[in-house]
Design an enzyme around this catalytic site. Structure first.
Site, PDB file in Angstrom:
ATOM      1  N   SER A  14       0.818  -1.225   0.000  1.00 22.89           N
ATOM      2  CA  SER A  14       0.000   0.000   0.000  1.00 22.89           C
ATOM      3  C   SER A  14       0.848   1.270   0.000  1.00 22.89           C
ATOM      4  O   SER A  14       0.477   2.271   0.622  1.00 22.89           O
ATOM      5  CB  SER A  14      -0.952   0.010   1.205  1.00 22.89           C
ATOM      6  OG  SER A  14      -1.812  -1.110   1.179  1.00 22.89           O
ATOM      7  N   ASP A  71      -6.809  -0.817  -9.017  1.00 18.61           N
ATOM      8  CA  ASP A  71      -5.766   0.041  -9.589  1.00 18.61           C
ATOM      9  C   ASP A  71      -6.050   0.361 -11.057  1.00 18.61           C
ATOM     10  O   ASP A  71      -5.627   1.409 -11.552  1.00 18.61           O
ATOM     11  CB  ASP A  71      -4.386  -0.611  -9.463  1.00 18.61           C
ATOM     12  CG  ASP A  71      -3.757  -0.362  -8.099  1.00 18.61           C
ATOM     13  OD1 ASP A  71      -4.041   0.694  -7.496  1.00 18.61           O
ATOM     14  OD2 ASP A  71      -2.988  -1.214  -7.627  1.00 18.61           O
ATOM     15  N   THR A 187      17.219   4.936   5.973  1.00 17.81           N
ATOM     16  CA  THR A 187      17.354   4.455   4.597  1.00 17.81           C
ATOM     17  C   THR A 187      17.561   2.942   4.509  1.00 17.81           C
ATOM     18  O   THR A 187      17.506   2.372   3.425  1.00 17.81           O
ATOM     19  CB  THR A 187      18.542   5.142   3.904  1.00 17.81           C
ATOM     20  OG1 THR A 187      19.761   4.773   4.561  1.00 17.81           O
ATOM     21  CG2 THR A 187      18.383   6.656   3.943  1.00 17.81           C
ATOM     22  N   LYS A 222      23.058   9.182  -0.367  1.00 16.27           N
ATOM     23  CA  LYS A 222      23.369   7.904   0.283  1.00 16.27           C
ATOM     24  C   LYS A 222      22.573   6.767  -0.353  1.00 16.27           C
ATOM     25  O   LYS A 222      23.118   5.686  -0.632  1.00 16.27           O
ATOM     26  CB  LYS A 222      23.049   8.014   1.777  1.00 16.27           C
ATOM     27  CG  LYS A 222      23.325   6.750   2.584  1.00 16.27           C
ATOM     28  CD  LYS A 222      22.968   6.994   4.042  1.00 16.27           C
ATOM     29  CE  LYS A 222      23.193   5.743   4.879  1.00 16.27           C
ATOM     30  NZ  LYS A 222      22.831   5.972   6.303  1.00 16.27           N
ATOM     31  N   GLY A 353     -23.920  -3.658  -4.465  1.00 14.95           N
ATOM     32  CA  GLY A 353     -23.562  -4.594  -3.409  1.00 14.95           C
ATOM     33  C   GLY A 353     -24.218  -5.931  -3.668  1.00 14.95           C
ATOM     34  O   GLY A 353     -24.991  -6.103  -4.617  1.00 14.95           O
ATOM     35  N   CYS A 380     -27.049   0.226  -9.495  1.00 12.73           N
ATOM     36  CA  CYS A 380     -27.134  -1.230  -9.477  1.00 12.73           C
ATOM     37  C   CYS A 380     -28.089  -1.674  -8.361  1.00 12.73           C
ATOM     38  O   CYS A 380     -29.300  -1.515  -8.483  1.00 12.73           O
ATOM     39  CB  CYS A 380     -25.740  -1.840  -9.325  1.00 12.73           C
ATOM     40  SG  CYS A 380     -25.664  -3.601  -9.738  1.00 12.73           S
ATOM     41  N   HIS A 520     -23.033   0.933 -13.867  1.00 13.56           N
ATOM     42  CA  HIS A 520     -22.085   1.583 -12.956  1.00 13.56           C
ATOM     43  C   HIS A 520     -21.395   2.743 -13.683  1.00 13.56           C
ATOM     44  O   HIS A 520     -20.252   2.627 -14.132  1.00 13.56           O
ATOM     45  CB  HIS A 520     -21.035   0.582 -12.470  1.00 13.56           C
ATOM     46  CG  HIS A 520     -21.575  -0.443 -11.529  1.00 13.56           C
ATOM     47  ND1 HIS A 520     -21.558  -0.272 -10.162  1.00 13.56           N
ATOM     48  CD2 HIS A 520     -22.174  -1.634 -11.756  1.00 13.56           C
ATOM     49  CE1 HIS A 520     -22.104  -1.320  -9.581  1.00 13.56           C
ATOM     50  NE2 HIS A 520     -22.489  -2.168 -10.524  1.00 13.56           N
ATOM     51  N   GLU A 522     -20.033   5.278 -12.552  1.00  9.17           N
ATOM     52  CA  GLU A 522     -18.840   5.770 -11.847  1.00  9.17           C
ATOM     53  C   GLU A 522     -17.558   5.189 -12.410  1.00  9.17           C
ATOM     54  O   GLU A 522     -16.478   5.802 -12.287  1.00  9.17           O
ATOM     55  CB  GLU A 522     -18.939   5.445 -10.354  1.00  9.17           C
ATOM     56  CG  GLU A 522     -18.749   3.985  -9.966  1.00  9.17           C
ATOM     57  CD  GLU A 522     -20.020   3.140 -10.061  1.00  9.17           C
ATOM     58  OE1 GLU A 522     -20.018   2.006  -9.544  1.00  9.17           O
ATOM     59  OE2 GLU A 522     -20.997   3.613 -10.674  1.00  9.17           O
TER      60      GLU A 522
END
Length: 548
Positions: A14, A71, A187, A222, A353, A380, A520, A522
């Site tokens: 994540s 994604d 680091t 570095k 859903g 939906c 959908h 969106e």
């Protein structure tokens, strides 16, 4: 032939590989290049379609009917390039393909092994449509060192080795943790992550380092020294107020230039960032705020409704208002709780859903929006619950319900205004399904056309269009046999499938703004091209005159 950018991650999950990939794709587009983005996920599910939203977040659906990782939604929102089935693959799909070939005898009796058979299958996937674009960005899910991800890392190592020099580069995202007690950025986690990556034969060309604090030049030097990358290829990635700041933020720290330098592309075309400057202007210079209640059943995990959240933001940009979305658990909307909980909102969204849990609260939300004249957008399942509410309270069908919830109760106990979809037309052929079919990949998936009533509000929202196309993901459908009964009660069926059998859009003519869609919308919304339904929904919310 495309140049390949492989994006990997280390230290923790994540970190934002998907966002970094999407932002880089947008920056390469801004310089005049064509791009396509792909996701390779190590999990053994064939696709995320059967995963709980609490497990995996939203399932993103493509036009051609693939159920993919969320994604891919980032990729589309940032680049505007429509994803395809060939842009997402999992270990489960790879192994399934290999085993199917083995059963057909395509390996000529050989012993099937991870190398070369699984890795070759992954490389074949990477090569699909490589002549269509200038850059192919391929994100590897998980982190370096994950046992299930090793075949993917080996495959991209082989892929880069087999291509001409300079055709493939590797971009690695890591974490620079800040220890408040000592006041230091550490680091070592990045060094160990790169060491792990190099141990399997992959040397990163660009390092993107997530940090909550500014990275001093000495620390960048570095990291460059110990990780064997150029200092200007150590790219800081700081936390942002909005994901849509990412393209401009990454450009300021030189990510796109570092990538082009790694490919030896010089001089690089100058970028045109006006699109993203306009997006940020609309986002940061809002002229007011609207409050939207998103009444759903997966509200504990906002990623379950990621595209809904982003489409609302896009609708706000289109109207230059800030959208404050509150996530309301539909299970809590029982009895008088709906009116108390939903009072004061400028609009209500009920998203999709599966399953019965929380649906009575969604029905209560639809009733509240109808009676109080609050703008309502049902998506939906949200459309189906609005239909059930109308059937129960307006059309004289008090036992109205859905076969999804009541299929074991017997038909005498409820009126199934929503039924299990057993047959529909897809392209030039008819698809048939049974309740007993496998769950994975068997829904009505992908882009379908809706024919709109030219006198309807939804047609006006789409600029007078009489046909629209949006993506679907469902196996239950409003039963058109109840259309006349429901329309007589005031619920207008303003959009139907081309064959007139499947309801696609419902609305109330006497309501300021109440629309339910089976699709959908969106999923196709973008910050620079908001979905029309969301843009107009926010406009209606902005102009709401509440009737108390």
């Amino acid at each position: 032939m495309a140049r390949y950018i492989f994006i990997t991650g280390g230290v923790v999950s994540s970190l934002g590989k998907g966002l970094a990939s999407a932002a880089l794709g947008a920056l390469l587009q801004a310089r005049g290049f064509t791009v396509r983005l792909r996701k390779l996920d190590p999990y053994l599910n064939v696709d995320p379609g059967t995963m709980s939203p609490f497990e995996h977040g939203e399932v993103f659906v493509t036009d051609d009917g693939a159920e993919t990782d969320l994604d891919l939604g980032h990729y589309e929102r940032f680049t505007g390039v429509a994803a395809r089935k060939t842009d997402s693959v999992s270990s489960g799909r790879i192994y399934s393909n290999v085993l199917e070939k083995e059963r057909r005898g395509e390996y000529l009796g050989k012993t099937i092994q991870v190398i070369p058979h699984v890795t070759n299958e992954i490389k074949d996937f990477l090569s699909i449509a490589e002549d269509e674009v200038d850059f192919m960005l391929c994100e590897i899910g998980g982190t370096v060192g994950d046992i299930e991800g090793l075949p993917f890392f080996e495959a991209i190592r082989q892929f880069a080795h087999e291509r001409p020099r300079g055709q493939c580069i590797f971009m690695h995202l890591t974490l620079l943790p800040y220890l408040a007690a000592s006041g230091e950025l550490k680091t070592k986690p990045t060094q160990h992550s790169v060491k792990e990556l190099r141990s399997i034969g992959i040397a990163p060309d660009v390092l993107v380092c997530r940090s909550e604090q500014p990275i001093p030049e000495k620390e960048r030097a570095k990291i460059a020294l110990f990780c064997n990358v150029r200092p200007d290829a150590v790219i800081p990635a700081y936390d942002l107020k909005s994901i849509y700041e990412a393209p401009l933020a990454y450009h300021r720290v030189g990510l796109d230039q570092a990538v082009l330098d790694a490919f030896g592309i010089s001089p690089a075309p100058r970028p045109d960032l006006s699109r993203w400057e306009d997006v940020i202007d609309r986002l940061t210079n809002a002229e007011g705020e609207v409050r939207i209640a998103v009444v759903g059943k997966y509200t504990q995990l906002e990623d379950a409704y990621k595209s809904i959240s982003e489409a609302l933001t896009h609708g706000g940009m289109a109207n230059r208002v800030r959208v404050r979305a509150d996530w309301v658990d539909s299970e809590g909307l029982v009895g008088d709780a709906a009116a108390q909980r939903l009072a004061g909102y400028d609009g209500i969204v009920v998203p999709g859903g599966f399953g019965e849990r929380g649906t009575e609260g969604m029905i209560a939300a639809a009733k509240y929006a109808r009676e109080k004249k609050v703008p309502y957008l049902g998506i939906c399942l949200g459309m189906q619950m609005a239909v059930i509410e109308a059937a129960r309270n307006l059309a004289g069908l008090p036992d109205a319900g859905s076969e999804e919830f009541d299929h074991e109760a017997g038909e005498n106990r409820f009126t199934p205004v929503v039924y299990h979809l057993k047959e529909w037309v897809q392209g030039n052929y008819t698809v048939q399904r049974k309740v007993s079919d496998d769950k994975g990949g068997t829904m009505r998936l992908g882009a379908y056309t809706a024919v709109l009533d030219p006198e309807s509000r939804v047609s006006a929202v789409y600029g007078g269009a009489t046909e629209i196309e949006d993506r679907h993901r469902h196996r239950y459908e409003v039963d058109a046999r109840y259309r006349d009964t429901l329309e007589a009660a005031g619920l207008h069926f303003s959009g139907m499938s081309p064959d007139g059998k499947l309801p696609e859009v419902v609305e109330y003519r006497d309501h300021p703004w109440f629309i339910g869609v089976q699709s959908h919308p969106e999923l196709k919304s973008k910050p620079f091209d908001p979905a029309p339904l969301f843009a107009d929904f926010i406009r209606a919310a902005k102009e709401l005159e509440r009737i108390l």
